[in-house]
Design an enzyme around this catalytic site. Structure first.
Site, PDB file in Angstrom:
ATOM      1  N   HIS A   1       0.799   4.524   4.267  1.00  0.00           N
ATOM      2  CA  HIS A   1       0.038   5.353   3.329  1.00  0.00           C
ATOM      3  C   HIS A   1       0.602   6.640   3.014  1.00  0.00           C
ATOM      4  O   HIS A   1       0.771   7.228   2.159  1.00  0.00           O
ATOM      5  CB  HIS A   1      -1.514   5.270   3.585  1.00  0.00           C
ATOM      6  CG  HIS A   1      -2.021   3.817   3.520  1.00  0.00           C
ATOM      7  ND1 HIS A   1      -3.334   3.418   3.597  1.00  0.00           N
ATOM      8  CD2 HIS A   1      -1.293   2.555   3.519  1.00  0.00           C
ATOM      9  CE1 HIS A   1      -3.600   2.267   3.396  1.00  0.00           C
ATOM     10  NE2 HIS A   1      -2.496   1.706   3.295  1.00  0.00           N
TER      11      HIS A   1
ATOM     12  N   SER B   1       0.958  -1.397  -0.038  1.00  0.00           N
ATOM     13  CA  SER B   1       0.130   0.141   0.086  1.00  0.00           C
ATOM     14  C   SER B   1       0.845   1.410  -0.083  1.00  0.00           C
ATOM     15  O   SER B   1       0.512   2.132  -0.741  1.00  0.00           O
ATOM     16  CB  SER B   1      -0.870  -0.090   1.237  1.00  0.00           C
ATOM     17  OG  SER B   1      -1.591  -1.289   1.288  1.00  0.00           O
TER      18      SER B   1
END
Length: 298
Positions: free
Chosen positions: A249, A203
């Protein structure tokens, strides 16, 4: 004395063919050896065009430079390739292969390679983590996933976002962006998360691709609303769903924006220096964050 062609069709049929592509007729000849050359083989010269063989010359240095200059380039200066999604396919393949190994070997494999600051793992019989010198975890965690849903969503995102971005940047620049973003996400997670909190997933790198895509669309004056909406949805999920390493993230996103901006806005005369220099700066920050956190845990 030769007869002149009696019609345009006769004139076309009398044209010579390219010496490298016999199926292509051409009216252009190399200004040095006078061999016929088609548009694909023409290399700009100070006067007219030259064929690739003449441009290379005895040493080949001039030829390599001229041929490289004549190749079509992406917006970021990368080489246009026949398969613009090759690196994306390889990255997806690596993640899928790692996931299969995870399922086959089990928790012992994950515990050796997921991101971990510092914790005692009974199955391994020792304290493990980046703080113990296992820096490789910052990288290997990018290819591991915790569930079928996890890898499904990440791989779909990588295909949808990564493929067009690879085509726009070129393979080497795209690969540099991917790994720098992923490492930045891992480093921020290591710095801010609890040392015994494991983390894994692509991610961070994918959020870096999101950030670079937004920069690219802005550079091309495209409608920004779709990518902003998609990014907003992902950020809501990041902070609204438990069990997600938001640090990865955010770290990947910030790195992706910075490196992406350098990739698409670098001046042509210093393009490589600016592009890869930005990658080096972000990697230096990754090293600083890692050393700082390690000093806190040891």
């Amino acid at each position: 004395m030769d007869q002149a062609p009696s019609s345009p069709q006769d004139a076309r049929s009398s044209l010579p063919t390219c010496y490298r592509h016999p199926d292509r007729q051409t009216g252009i000849r190399c200004t040095r050896c006078e061999r016929p050359i088609c548009p694909e083989c023409m290399v700009d010269a100070s006067v007219g065009f030259q064929c690739p063989d003449c441009v290379r010359g005895p040493s080949g240095r001039q030829g390599r430079a001229a041929t490289a200059a004549a190749r079509p380039r992406t917006l970021a200066g990368g080489t246009v390739t026949a398969d613009p999604r090759l690196i994306t396919k390889i990255l997806i393949g690596l993640c899928l292969a790692a996931f299969l190994v995870q399922k086959a070997v089990g928790a012992d494999f994950e515990e050796r390679f997921f991101l971990l600051g510092q914790a005692y793992i009974p199955s391994l019989g020792a304290v493990q983590g980046v703080a113990e010198g296992q820096w490789y975890r910052l990288l290997t965690a990018m290819f591991l996933h915790g569930s079928y849903v996890h890898i499904l969503f990440n791989m779909l995102s990588l295909w949808w976002i990564g493929g067009p971005l690879e085509a726009a940047l070129g393979r080497i620049r795209y690969l540099a962006l991917y790994f720098v973003s992923g490492l930045a996400g891992s480093a921020l997670t290591y710095l801010l998360a609890a040392p015994n909190q494991p983390s894994l997933g692509a991610s961070g790198a994918i959020f870096g691709l999101f950030g670079a895509t937004a920069v690219l669309m802005r550079r091309l004056n495209y409608d920004m609303r779709p990518v902003i909406a998609l990014l907003a949805i992902n950020l809501v999920i990041t902070f609204g769903v438990s069990g997600i390493a938001w640090q990865a993230h955010i770290g990947g996103l910030v790195a992706g924006v910075l490196v992406g901006y350098a990739m698409v806005h670098a001046p042509r005369e210093r393009r490589a220096l600016v592009q890869y220099g930005s990658c080096a700066v972000v990697l230096a920050v990754v090293v600083v964050m890692t050393l700082l956190r390690t000093s806190q845990l040891t």
